[in-house]
Design a protein around this motif. Structure first.
Motif, PDB file in Angstrom:
ATOM      1  N   VAL A  70       0.849  -1.184   0.000  1.00  0.00           N
ATOM      2  CA  VAL A  70       0.000   0.000   0.000  1.00  0.00           C
ATOM      3  C   VAL A  70       0.890   1.242   0.000  1.00  0.00           C
ATOM      4  O   VAL A  70       1.723   1.405   0.902  1.00  0.00           O
ATOM      5  N   ALA A  72       1.909   5.143   0.636  1.00  0.00           N
ATOM      6  CA  ALA A  72       1.532   6.108   1.666  1.00  0.00           C
ATOM      7  C   ALA A  72       2.518   7.265   1.646  1.00  0.00           C
ATOM      8  O   ALA A  72       3.594   7.195   1.042  1.00  0.00           O
ATOM      9  N   GLU A  94      -2.193   6.919   4.145  1.00  0.00           N
ATOM     10  CA  GLU A  94      -2.337   6.010   3.016  1.00  0.00           C
ATOM     11  C   GLU A  94      -3.117   6.691   1.890  1.00  0.00           C
ATOM     12  O   GLU A  94      -4.008   7.509   2.132  1.00  0.00           O
ATOM     13  N   ARG A  99      -6.211   0.671   2.226  1.00  0.00           N
ATOM     14  CA  ARG A  99      -5.847  -0.150   3.383  1.00  0.00           C
ATOM     15  C   ARG A  99      -6.574  -1.495   3.326  1.00  0.00           C
ATOM     16  O   ARG A  99      -7.785  -1.554   3.179  1.00  0.00           O
ATOM     17  N   THR A 152       6.182   2.692   1.009  1.00  0.00           N
ATOM     18  CA  THR A 152       5.313   1.566   0.689  1.00  0.00           C
ATOM     19  C   THR A 152       5.135   0.725   1.948  1.00  0.00           C
ATOM     20  O   THR A 152       6.134   0.291   2.557  1.00  0.00           O
TER      21      THR A 152
END
Length: 395
Positions: A70, A72, A94, A99, A152
């Protein structure tokens, strides 16, 4: 006259409470270390599950068998003092609500709690995550991250396990990562096992091998070297587990490489202790006569071609008339008075040529009072602490 063998003398000497206690402590330490090493194996397997987990397919549903990446943005970093150390946190936002579904909190720290949140939603900002990072050095992501940087987040089983700083190519585990869970039990195990085995070996040596030596040594080489080397290895292993980078194999190699220097340090420590003991034993300048004010029956051996030097008379009565040797600890039976012509010449430490019985009785805590009685040389061996009273009775 029958000669007592080493095996007979060993069987006749029961283990002291000190030996039993040391052996019990050593055995307990070894058993605890074995249990900790068994826990290490489980922790390593759990960490391998994470490191070997593949990346979840794009657009698929996240599962416990794969990891999710994910993107961020770094909001800020935080360092919080806790006891003697500190806890470090990375606040990230994020992007695009990507998420994964999961617990979202680490070890009971729910989102929105006022303190102690390790992975949770920051109060007042639902899209900002407060991630507790691994505080062991080096800390490449935490030290290099600045507000606005892109990172990440690697999710596994609903929690952030790793943070990578984009564009720099550095990665740092979070406090929730299982990759380093083996370190604490491994460190404790290495801290316990070498001293545990050293205590067991030392009690065995004192019980079965010490009697093979012709003389009692205040600091025997083997136990001093083994105990010192074990202490050094325990410290090296603990520090390597908790502070050194790398995996389990690196910790084991580091500890193994420290074995030879640890033995060398053990020899140096043993040499220093033996030298210190010999210097202390050789110094008799502080022994001065003290006149006894009451009857005392002191442990002492009198040797010489004189009537009061009798085999089995291991006590000297002072403070009750003329000093006398006796086999009775109370000083009442078979007393042989010392001659009034006995003259004190010198006080010296025990020497190698003195009888072994003296060394075994006092273990370098004894001294010898050299005397002269007419034309005969008389030696009185006693404990260092009793020598002033005997001198006071003779002078």
């Amino acid at each position: 006259m029958a000669v007592e063998t080493t095996a007979e003398r060993t069987r006749a000497t029961p283990p002291s409470w000190r030996m039993v206690t040391a052996a019990g402590v050593g055995l307990l330490m070894v058993l605890l270390s074995v249990a900790l090493f068994a826990l290490v194996a489980a922790k390593v397997d759990h960490g391998r599950e994470y490191t070997d987990a593949p990346v979840c397919p794009a657009g698929g549903t996240p599962s416990d068998a794969c990891t999710t990446m994910v993107p961020a943005t770094v909001v800020r970093t935080e360092s919080e003092a806790r006891g003697q150390g500190q806890q470090i946190y990375l606040h990230v936002r994020e992007r695009g609500g990507e998420r994964p579904a999961g617990r979202g909190t680490e070890r009971g720290a729910g989102p929105g709690t006022e303190q102690g949140t390790e992975q949770g939603t920051e109060q007042g900002a639902d899209d900002v995550r407060r991630v507790r990072m691994d505080d062991r050095h080096p800390r490449p992501v935490f030290d290099a991250a600045r507000p606005g940087d892109t990172v990440t987040l690697t999710y596994w089983r609903g929690e952030i396990r790793t943070v990578s700083l984009d564009g720099v190519g550095v990665t740092q585990e979070t406090h929730a990562s299982p990759a380093n869970d083996w370190r604490l039990p491994m460190a404790d195990g290495l801290l316990l096992m070498p001293p545990g085995f050293a205590l067991l070996w030392t009690t065995w040596w004192y019980r079965f091998r010490r009697h093979r030596r012709s003389r009692v040594d205040p600091v025997p080489w083997p136990p001093a070297v083994v105990l010192t080397a074990a202490a050094v290895l325990a410290c090296v292993g603990f520090v390597a587990c908790m502070a050194a980078p790398g995996g389990l194999a690196g910790v084991l190699v580091t500890t193994a490489l420290a074995a030879l220097p640890a033995v060398g340090l053990g020899f140096l420590v043993a040499w220093w202790l033996r030298r210190r003991w010999r210097r202390a034993a050789a110094d008799t300048s502080g022994i001065v006569p003290v006149r006894p004010t009451r009857k005392r029956c002191l442990r002492a051996f009198v040797r010489g071609d004189v009537p009061y030097s009798v085999e089995g008379h291991a006590y000297l009565v002072v403070g009750d008339g003329c000093p006398a040797t006796t086999p009775d600890p109370t000083g009442d039976l078979d007393r042989r008075s010392l001659s009034s012509t006995l003259t004190v010449l010198d006080v010296r430490p025990l020497l190698p040529e003195d009888p072994d019985a003296w060394t075994r009785a006092y273990q370098y805590r004894g001294v010898v009072i050299e005397c002269h009685d007419g034309g005969e040389r008389v030696l009185i061996a006693t404990r260092r602490r009793d020598a002033p009273l005997i001198l006071g009775a003779l002078v």
